[in-house]
Design a protein around this motif. Structure first.
Motif, mmCIF file in Angstrom:
data_model
loop_
_atom_site.group_PDB
_atom_site.id
_atom_site.type_symbol
_atom_site.label_atom_id
_atom_site.label_comp_id
_atom_site.label_asym_id
_atom_site.label_seq_id
_atom_site.Cartn_x
_atom_site.Cartn_y
_atom_site.Cartn_z
ATOM 1 N N TYR A 100 -23.215 144.335 -51.818
ATOM 2 C CA TYR A 100 -23.687 143.505 -52.907
ATOM 3 C C TYR A 100 -24.882 142.664 -52.464
ATOM 4 N N ASN B 31 -20.435 140.750 -60.170
ATOM 5 C CA ASN B 31 -20.961 140.050 -58.982
ATOM 6 C C ASN B 31 -21.815 138.863 -59.388
ATOM 7 N N PHE B 33 -23.968 135.280 -57.472
ATOM 8 C CA PHE B 33 -24.548 134.835 -56.200
ATOM 9 C C PHE B 33 -25.154 133.446 -56.356
ATOM 10 N N PHE B 48 -21.392 134.360 -52.335
ATOM 11 C CA PHE B 48 -21.342 135.268 -53.462
ATOM 12 C C PHE B 48 -19.901 135.585 -53.824
ATOM 13 N N TYR B 50 -17.684 138.740 -55.669
ATOM 14 C CA TYR B 50 -17.741 140.100 -56.185
ATOM 15 C C TYR B 50 -16.825 140.311 -57.390
ATOM 16 N N GLU B 56 -17.201 135.306 -50.975
ATOM 17 C CA GLU B 56 -17.539 135.570 -49.580
ATOM 18 C C GLU B 56 -18.680 134.670 -49.163
ATOM 19 N N LYS B 57 -18.667 134.249 -47.919
ATOM 20 C CA LYS B 57 -19.750 133.433 -47.395
ATOM 21 C C LYS B 57 -21.011 134.277 -47.246
ATOM 22 N N ARG B 94 -25.054 140.537 -61.161
ATOM 23 C CA ARG B 94 -25.363 141.969 -61.267
ATOM 24 C C ARG B 94 -24.098 142.732 -61.612
#
Lengths: 114, 113
Positions: A100, B31, B33, B48, B50, B56-57, B94
């Motif tokens: 991603y 997703n 961010f 971010f 998902y 997640e870092k 996204r």
């Protein structure tokens, strides 16, 4: 360590001429490449992309070229217009795993003079 | 067209305050961010997500946390704001398939005094 490098912080061209923006990367696992354009006080806007199975992608005045052996990406703008004046970022994505994430270059400020 | 909306364009806060930056997207993207953009440093990924409740870092998570309770909303939290967190903050989203690009909001210019 910078994995995506845009070595020219700025570029100035005349209206109607070609603008060529360059980007180098170090990781051969990168398989998808994008260019974004950013005006001041706005978010980046997606411009054009290319996957590693191609060496060229064209969209109107914008063409992106990929040279995998040299790990080099370039964006050509023909003909350049004053409205193209902006910061251009190249970005890449690594294949597999958490794909991603995009890794961005530091950007190149393009100025198109009338 | 994808619409990513950041709640504030400009924000001024004081050192030590807890700061919330909000981002909403209207395209049902999986997703999302958070980046910060600083002169000469480009865009650097903070966190971010998902999918809902997943995070997640990124490359520079220190001093930040995030929350994703609903699919359309992704919040960035500065636990105790410091002057070195003065920056332009950008949210993106996204679709989670193929070669889909990230779509960005217009950013929040945050100043910590």
């Amino acid at each position: 360590d910078q994995q995506v490098k845009q070595n020219s912080p700025s570029l100035s061209v005349q209206e109607g001429r070609i603008s060529i923006l360059n980007c180098d990367y170090t990781n051969s696992m990168f398989d998808y490449f994008l260019w974004y354009k950013k005006y001041p006080a706005e978010g980046p806007t997606f411009l054009i992309s290319i996957s590693s199975i191609k060496d060229k992608n064209e969209d109107g005045r914008f063409t992106v070229f990929l040279n995998k052996s040299a790990k080099h990406l370039s964006l050509h703008i023909v003909p350049s217009q004053p409205g193209d004046s902006a910061v251009y970022f190249c970005a890449t994505r690594r294949s597999g795993g958490s794909n991603y994430k995009l890794t961005f270059g530091k950007g190149t400020l393009l100025t198109v003079n009338p | 067209d994808v619409k990513v909306t950041q709640s504030s364009r400009y924000l001024v806060k004081r050192t030590g305050e807890k700061v919330f930056l909000e981002c909403v997207q209207d395209m049902d993207h999986e997703n999302m961010f958070w980046y910060r953009q600083d002169p000469g440093l480009g865009l650097r990924l903070i966190y971010f997500s998902y999918d809902v409740k997943m995070k997640e870092k990124g490359d520079i998570p220190e001093g930040y946390s995030v929350s994703r309770e609903k699919k359309e909303r992704f919040s960035l939290i500065l636990e105790s704001a410091s002057t070195n967190q003065t920056s332009m903050y950008l949210c993106a989203s996204r679709e989670n398939w193929g070669n889909q690009p990230q779509h960005f909001g217009d950013g929040t210019r945050l100043s910590i005094l």
